[in-house]
Design a protein around this motif. Structure first.
Motif, mmCIF file in Angstrom:
data_model
loop_
_atom_site.group_PDB
_atom_site.id
_atom_site.type_symbol
_atom_site.label_atom_id
_atom_site.label_comp_id
_atom_site.label_asym_id
_atom_site.label_seq_id
_atom_site.Cartn_x
_atom_site.Cartn_y
_atom_site.Cartn_z
ATOM 1 N N UNK A 125 0.784 -1.065 0.076
ATOM 2 C CA UNK A 125 0.004 0.029 -0.153
ATOM 3 C C UNK A 125 0.986 1.387 0.176
ATOM 4 N N UNK A 126 1.873 1.306 0.859
ATOM 5 C CA UNK A 126 2.696 2.569 0.929
ATOM 6 C C UNK A 126 3.679 2.432 -0.380
ATOM 7 N N UNK A 127 3.953 1.546 -0.892
ATOM 8 C CA UNK A 127 4.911 1.764 -2.002
ATOM 9 C C UNK A 127 3.848 2.306 -3.262
ATOM 10 N N UNK A 128 2.829 1.591 -3.424
ATOM 11 C CA UNK A 128 1.871 2.191 -4.441
ATOM 12 C C UNK A 128 1.712 3.558 -4.395
ATOM 13 N N UNK A 129 1.369 4.023 -2.953
ATOM 14 C CA UNK A 129 1.260 5.416 -2.972
ATOM 15 C C UNK A 129 2.716 6.364 -3.341
ATOM 16 N N UNK A 130 3.711 5.458 -2.788
ATOM 17 C CA UNK A 130 4.931 6.353 -3.237
ATOM 18 C C UNK A 130 5.258 6.280 -4.297
ATOM 19 N N UNK A 131 4.896 5.483 -5.246
ATOM 20 C CA UNK A 131 5.009 5.295 -6.660
ATOM 21 C C UNK A 131 4.595 6.699 -7.545
ATOM 22 N N UNK A 132 3.525 7.250 -6.928
ATOM 23 C CA UNK A 132 3.026 8.497 -7.451
ATOM 24 C C UNK A 132 4.165 9.493 -7.017
ATOM 25 N N UNK A 133 4.565 9.435 -5.811
ATOM 26 C CA UNK A 133 5.589 10.702 -5.465
ATOM 27 C C UNK A 133 6.936 10.551 -6.173
ATOM 28 N N UNK A 149 2.553 8.144 3.541
ATOM 29 C CA UNK A 149 2.023 7.529 4.977
ATOM 30 C C UNK A 149 0.982 8.421 5.401
ATOM 31 N N UNK A 150 1.083 9.836 5.359
ATOM 32 C CA UNK A 150 -0.170 10.984 5.647
ATOM 33 C C UNK A 150 -1.159 10.803 4.729
ATOM 34 N N UNK A 151 -0.892 10.585 3.411
ATOM 35 C CA UNK A 151 -2.027 10.304 2.388
ATOM 36 C C UNK A 151 -2.736 9.201 2.932
ATOM 37 N N UNK A 152 -2.123 7.923 3.331
ATOM 38 C CA UNK A 152 -2.983 6.863 3.591
ATOM 39 C C UNK A 152 -3.670 6.980 4.995
ATOM 40 N N UNK A 153 -2.990 7.650 5.931
ATOM 41 C CA UNK A 153 -3.694 8.241 6.932
ATOM 42 C C UNK A 153 -5.049 8.765 6.909
ATOM 43 N N UNK A 154 -4.813 9.805 5.909
ATOM 44 C CA UNK A 154 -5.915 10.772 5.412
ATOM 45 C C UNK A 154 -7.359 9.770 5.029
ATOM 46 N N UNK A 160 -2.196 0.068 7.481
ATOM 47 C CA UNK A 160 -2.257 -0.865 6.635
ATOM 48 C C UNK A 160 -1.146 -0.684 5.598
ATOM 49 N N UNK A 161 -0.175 0.044 6.092
ATOM 50 C CA UNK A 161 0.883 0.561 5.274
ATOM 51 C C UNK A 161 1.696 -0.569 4.296
ATOM 52 N N UNK A 162 1.864 -1.494 5.057
ATOM 53 C CA UNK A 162 3.049 -2.494 4.729
ATOM 54 C C UNK A 162 2.015 -3.786 4.266
ATOM 55 N N UNK A 163 1.018 -3.601 3.845
ATOM 56 C CA UNK A 163 0.224 -4.887 3.164
ATOM 57 C C UNK A 163 0.371 -4.540 1.626
ATOM 58 N N UNK A 164 0.157 -6.009 1.112
ATOM 59 C CA UNK A 164 -0.048 -5.759 -0.530
ATOM 60 C C UNK A 164 -1.470 -5.860 -0.936
ATOM 61 N N UNK A 165 -1.908 -5.699 -2.094
ATOM 62 C CA UNK A 165 -3.268 -5.321 -2.620
ATOM 63 C C UNK A 165 -4.014 -6.936 -2.178
ATOM 64 N N UNK A 166 -3.261 -7.969 -2.401
ATOM 65 C CA UNK A 166 -3.847 -9.100 -2.205
ATOM 66 C C UNK A 166 -4.217 -9.485 -0.834
ATOM 67 N N UNK A 167 -3.620 -8.766 0.114
ATOM 68 C CA UNK A 167 -3.909 -8.753 1.590
ATOM 69 C C UNK A 167 -4.857 -7.667 1.848
ATOM 70 N N UNK A 168 -5.640 -6.804 0.906
ATOM 71 C CA UNK A 168 -6.674 -6.013 1.555
ATOM 72 C C UNK A 168 -7.691 -6.417 0.651
ATOM 73 N N UNK A 173 -8.362 -1.522 -0.958
ATOM 74 C CA UNK A 173 -7.687 -1.285 -2.023
ATOM 75 C C UNK A 173 -8.135 -0.029 -2.691
ATOM 76 N N UNK A 174 -9.543 0.481 -2.682
ATOM 77 C CA UNK A 174 -9.796 1.666 -3.355
ATOM 78 C C UNK A 174 -9.490 2.845 -2.432
ATOM 79 N N UNK A 175 -9.271 2.711 -1.298
ATOM 80 C CA UNK A 175 -8.796 3.723 -0.274
ATOM 81 C C UNK A 175 -7.448 3.962 -0.621
ATOM 82 N N UNK A 176 -6.588 2.725 -0.916
ATOM 83 C CA UNK A 176 -5.363 3.043 -1.228
ATOM 84 C C UNK A 176 -5.121 3.666 -2.475
ATOM 85 N N UNK A 177 -5.947 3.426 -3.430
ATOM 86 C CA UNK A 177 -5.818 4.131 -4.773
ATOM 87 C C UNK A 177 -6.223 5.739 -4.660
#
Lengths: 262, 785
Positions: A125-133, A149-154, A160-168, A173-177
């Motif tokens: 999750x964290x890396x998917x978001x970091x990809x955009x940055x 991480x801040x965006x994910x908290x928002x 769930x920062x360290x979870x892979x999509x298959x674990x969500x 998943x949509x909130x990570x997106x």
């Protein structure tokens, strides 16, 4: 820059709509048409759209399948070009831009949320978001991005920062997106049926995340859906049918997503 | 299910790229099976038929001189079924149209009876007429290479007298299927052949009137070869023998049998490699097909299609590339077999045994493809069988990833894109390993092919620029005194002459036997030098003998051991030599001793030949003079030998190298193309999402190709390692008395392998680039996988 909030076209006439609080208009679309050729069949997806969207707005575009709402979203997002008419995003003319310029435009200004999340399965999750940055990183035009991480908290995914999509779950998943879309602080967030694949409760959580991003970051948010219930949380609702805007309504007191019902 | 068949046809058409790539890999495997297996059967059958029909001997022995009674005594030995004795030796021949002297093996033929062993296959003309001492027969390869026909004449000094011989026939003998001058690396048909004259002429040429120096024996059925050989040695001991030997040490038989065995080995190895890779590729492509058609297959099951129907449907998709490849491979294999047969016809001469494709080989080719197809399709078929209709109608969950300790450690240094690459590889380690292995096998084929070329180039350098620096080497019929040097130096145009002291010997130690030359290295700067495999010039030993590693290994010698050498010339029949040092040399097998030791052992000067450096302008005159010199047994012209060597390498190895390169290319392309295509199919949606998010075309290309690049990069050292291992095996297998392949893996080999891999990778990268340019960015917003 126009002081008008929006314009709506009804039966060939354009009615400018004055708004109480003058907001900066970011999108100007005039006379948009889009004709596809599918095999031997010509499909008129858009038949003349005039539209203005202002910064910070939460806009819902409603319409049945085939009404042209996705085509409109694609043109706004720089994924498709109109057959005729013009679209401007601030001082960018999207109509005449080439693929490279459109990629740059998406990179700098647009956040996308897809119906099926489209997360990268091999990134957490964290890396998917970091990809955009990471994309914005090193780009001289990019503004300082948010902390991933801040965006994910928002969006309520801080644990769930360290979870892979298959674990969500789907909603997670949509909130990570959404976090991925807003982390680079885009000017506009384009959401295509963001709750289309989710159940009622999960859908409301996702909409809450969108609302928070819209409020806290001031991002112009456009949600296309055929779920009319969502329009209660919008500042403005546009209805599309057969490639035309057939109705436009303003909502003086949008409700919180938790109070939505459909 | 006609409609399902139609679906299968359309699926195949849609997958035509991968299907064709797999078919090509299968085709390479089947072609190598058909071509090599056909050659194996063809050569083996030709050998057996020829030997039987023309009664090739089972055992052979050379003596200094034995009387006719000795022949009768041989025939009376238990276990001996037939004996043929004759006078045999080498002479220099004047051939019209050939400036330099040719060397022939002169063999005496009886004219009053048919040969009992080693019968001649007369290809043109006739056998010798009784008592016609001016008639001769020539071996076919030699006659053809020199354009000699029946009615032409050749000349030679025989028994000290110039003789003109009329060619009355062109013949083949099972003794010289592979006709090579002793000590040469390759046959040179233009300058070496066989000449048959009547017995009396041959006997006179070698001073053997009424006697013989060469015997061939046929063993009685069930006779023990070692027992007969031992009995022959005992019987002939007093006539000066170097020892009897069986077919396994007969030069022509050895070369032919080694070649047959090589064909058999490669006919098993190459198809296994190619079919293994093809099965892996099939596994990838069908696995992907079943995954992407989950919903279709689920729907078909929901509508009542049975497992058997669907399995048959998918099995068809596996069988088509296999069978297409088999058909292509059979066609190409038969074509290649005719090509190989043409090349072999140049090296191995059989009478009237033309190559014809064998249906058995073709049938087995098709049969071996099916297990490969089954292995490749198995996983996909199982998935089809296990698919529950309801499950299949739901979208596939995201590909499963989870943290592991190794994964955390490996991904730590990378950004998001790097982590995607590492996790992609770690998620399917077997697939990554198999893809790497597939590419590595391609690399290894290039390495082995180029290695052979490089090794031969190295041998050429060692032999023709470091060891042999003379222009002409003359070998005498019998050892001469030092005076012959002065005589040679007096010839007009001779710039330098150096004595060659080298006698053929049979070396014995610990019950083992090997043939080699006992030699004296000439003092520096020498025209003929002893050189080791690294190209170092060896100094003469002060005491004891320098011995080739080949002999040391073959005779199980250690430094300080003493070996016995049986000599066919000189004062004594056998001498003892102490092993002072081992020499790691490449060509021939020798024992070098100091000048003084040589004289002491053999008694006298014993100059067996001279090495000459000559004025190029005077070559013609010198050749003419050498043709007429008595006692000259053989003349070797370095320039001509080199030209022949280069021509043969070009013709035979050039083709092999080209084919190996093409096969390796097909293998690499099959693997790289299919893995890139698979990655595109599996990750197309993910990459399109990234494009929507603002990734540029080059950025997503980098993500897609990153994984492939890691695999290709890993494949290069693995492939070079595998290739080096195969090359090492080849070095061991090709280790012979005549030459040892040096193990040289230089830049040409490695860079060629790297270039081919890079080339295929770039081709796949271009494909990926074009496909990524066509990604449908709009569709990903709407569709689930």
């Amino acid at each position: 820059m126009s002081r008008r909030g929006a314009a709506v076209q009804l039966g060939g006439d354009t009615f400018p709509l004055e708004v109480g609080v003058a907001k900066r208009t970011v999108f100007h679309a005039r006379g948009l048409t889009r004709t596809y050729r599918v095999g031997d069949v010509e499909v008129q997806a858009l038949r003349g759209i005039d539209l203005e969207l202002a910064a910070g707005e939460f806009v819902v575009i409603l319409g049945p399948s085939g009404s042209g709402k996705s085509t409109l979203l694609n043109i706004l997002g720089g994924l498709d070009a109109p057959t005729s008419g013009t679209v401007r995003f601030e001082d960018h003319d999207l109509t005449g831009a080439d693929a490279r310029a459109l990629t740059q435009y998406r990179r700098e200004h647009v956040g996308f949320v897809f119906q099926f999340y489209n997360l990268i399965p091999s990134l957490t999750a964290l890396e998917n978001v970091a990809l955009a940055t990471e994309l914005a990183h090193g780009d001289p035009h990019a503004r300082a991005a948010q902390d991933p991480a801040e965006a994910l908290r928002l969006v309520g995914m801080g644990d769930r920062l360290d979870h892979f999509p298959s674990q969500l779950s789907g909603g997670e998943q949509q909130r990570v997106a959404i976090a991925r879309a807003v982390v680079k602080k885009p000017d506009v967030l384009l959401c295509d049926e963001p709750t289309g694949a989710l159940d009622f409760e999960t859908g409301k959580l996702v909409l809450d995340a969108l609302r928070r991003a819209n409020r806290e970051l001031g991002t112009l948010t456009v949600v296309i859906t055929h779920n009319a219930g969502i329009s209660a949380m919008a500042d403005r609702t546009l209805r599309l049918r057969s490639g035309r805007i057939v109705d436009e309504s303003r909502n003086a007191s949008p409700v919180e997503p938790a109070a939505l019902n459909w | 299910m006609r409609l399902l068949d139609r679906k299968a046809r359309r699926d195949l058409w849609h997958l035509r790229g991968p299907v064709l790539a797999i078919a090509l890999v299968v085709a390479c495997g089947i072609a190598s099976w058909v071509a090599l297996r056909s050659m194996y059967h063809h050569l083996r059958a030709a050998q057996a038929t020829y030997y039987r029909a023309y009664r090739f001997g089972d055992a052979f022995v050379q003596v200094r001189r034995a009387p006719a009674e000795a022949a009768r005594a041989l025939a009376a030995l238990p276990g001996v079924a037939a004996v043929e004795t004759r006078a045999v030796g080498q002479v220099v021949l004047d051939v019209p149209g050939l400036a330099e002297p040719a060397t022939v093996r002169l063999v005496g033929l009886p004219t009053d009876r048919a040969l009992t062993l080693n019968r001649l296959a007369v290809r043109r003309g006739r056998l010798l007429a009784a008592g016609a001492s001016d008639e001769a027969l020539l071996s076919e390869g030699f006659a053809e290479a020199n354009g000699l026909v029946v009615g032409d004449s050749v000349g030679a000094v025989l028994g000290g007298r110039w003789r003109s011989l009329r060619v009355v026939g062109i013949a083949l003998t099972p003794e010289a299927v592979y006709e090579i001058r002793p000590g040469d690396l390759f046959p040179d048909n233009r300058r070496y052949g066989t000449l048959w004259t009547d017995a009396a002429t041959a006997e006179a040429a070698f001073g053997l009137a009424g006697a013989w120096n060469d015997a061939s024996l046929a063993l009685a059925p069930g006779a023990s070869e070692p027992a007969v050989l031992a009995a022959v040695d005992r019987l002939l001991a007093r006539y000066g023998t170097a020892g009897a030997y069986g077919r396994s040490r007969h030069v022509s038989h050895r070369f032919l049998s080694d070649e047959i065995e090589e064909n058999r080995t490669y006919s098993r190895l190459l198809p296994a490699v190619f079919l293994g890779v093809a099965a892996f590729l099939l596994h990838l492509v069908l696995g992907r097909l079943v995954a992407s058609q989950r919903e279709q297959l689920g729907m078909l099951k929901a509508y009542g299609a049975s497992d058997a129907t669907l399995i048959r449907h998918v099995a068809w998709l596996a069988a088509v590339p296999a069978l297409l490849g088999a058909a292509l491979g059979v066609g190409f294999g038969i074509w290649a077999a005719y090509g190989f047969a043409g090349i072999y016809a140049e090296f191995f001469r059989f009478p009237g045994i033309a190559f014809a494709p064998r249906y058995g080989v073709v049938a087995t080719a098709v049969l071996v493809t099916l297990p490969a197809a089954a292995a490749g399709g198995l996983a996909a078929l199982r998935r089809v069988a296990r698919l529950a209709p309801a499950e299949a109608m739901r979208p596939e969950p995201p590909t499963r990833f989870a943290h592991a300790r190794l994964e955390r450690w490996l991904t730590a240094p990378f950004g998001a894109v790097g982590r995607m690459t590492v996790r992609g590889l770690l998620r399917r380690p077997l697939r990554a390993a198999a893809a790497t292995l597939g590419m590595a096998l391609g690399v290894s084929l290039v390495v082995v092919g180029t290695f052979t070329y490089e090794a031969i180039g190295w041998m050429r350098r060692v032999q023709f620029t470091l060891a042999m620096r003379d222009d002409i080497a003359v070998q005498f019929e019998s050892p001469q005194g030092e005076a012959v040097l002065a005589e040679m130096r007096r010839l007009p145009g001779v710039l330098a002459a150096e004595p060659v002291r080298a006698v053929a010997a049979r070396l014995l130690h610990d019950g083992r036997v090997r043939d080699a030359a006992v030699m004296v290295p000439a003092p520096e700067p020498a025209l003929r030098r002893a050189v080791d495999r690294r190209g170092r010039v060896l100094p003469a030993p002060t005491s004891g003998a320098l011995v080739s590693r080949w002999i040391v290994d073959a005779l199980a010698l250690r430094q300080g051991d003493t070996l016995r050498a049986a000599l066919l010339v000189g004062r004594r029949d056998t001498v003892s030599l102490r092993v002072a040092e081992t020499v790691d040399d490449l060509i021939g097998a020798g024992v070098w001793v100091a000048d003084a030791e040589y004289r002491a052992l053999l008694g006298g000067d014993l100059v067996t030949g001279v090495a000459l450096r000559v004025d190029p302008a005077a070559r013609g005159a010198i050749y003419a003079r050498l043709k007429r010199l008595p006692d000259v047994q053989s003349v070797a012209v370095r320039g001509a030998t080199l030209e022949n060597f280069d021509g043969l390498v070009e013709r035979s190895f050039g083709v092999t190298l080209l084919m190996l390169g093409a096969f390796a290319g097909a293998l690499m392309l099959g693997v790289v193309y299919n893995t890139v295509r698979l990655a595109l199919a599996e990750r197309g949606r993910e990459l399109a999402s990234l494009r929507v998010l603002g990734f540029t075309h080059p950025e997503v290309a980098r993500i897609l190709l990153g994984e492939q690049a890691v695999l290709a990069t890993a494949a290069l050292p693995v492939g070079i390692g595998l290739g080096a291992l195969m090359a090492w095996g080849l070095v061991q297998a090709a280790s012979r008395e005549a030459f040892r392949l040096p193990f040289v893996l230089g830049w040409p080999t490695m860079s060629r392998a790297a270039m081919l891999l890079l080339g295929t990778f770039l081709a796949a990268a271009i494909l990926a680039w074009v496909r990524l340019g066509r990604l449908d960015l709009v569709a990903v917003l709407k569709t689930r996988e």
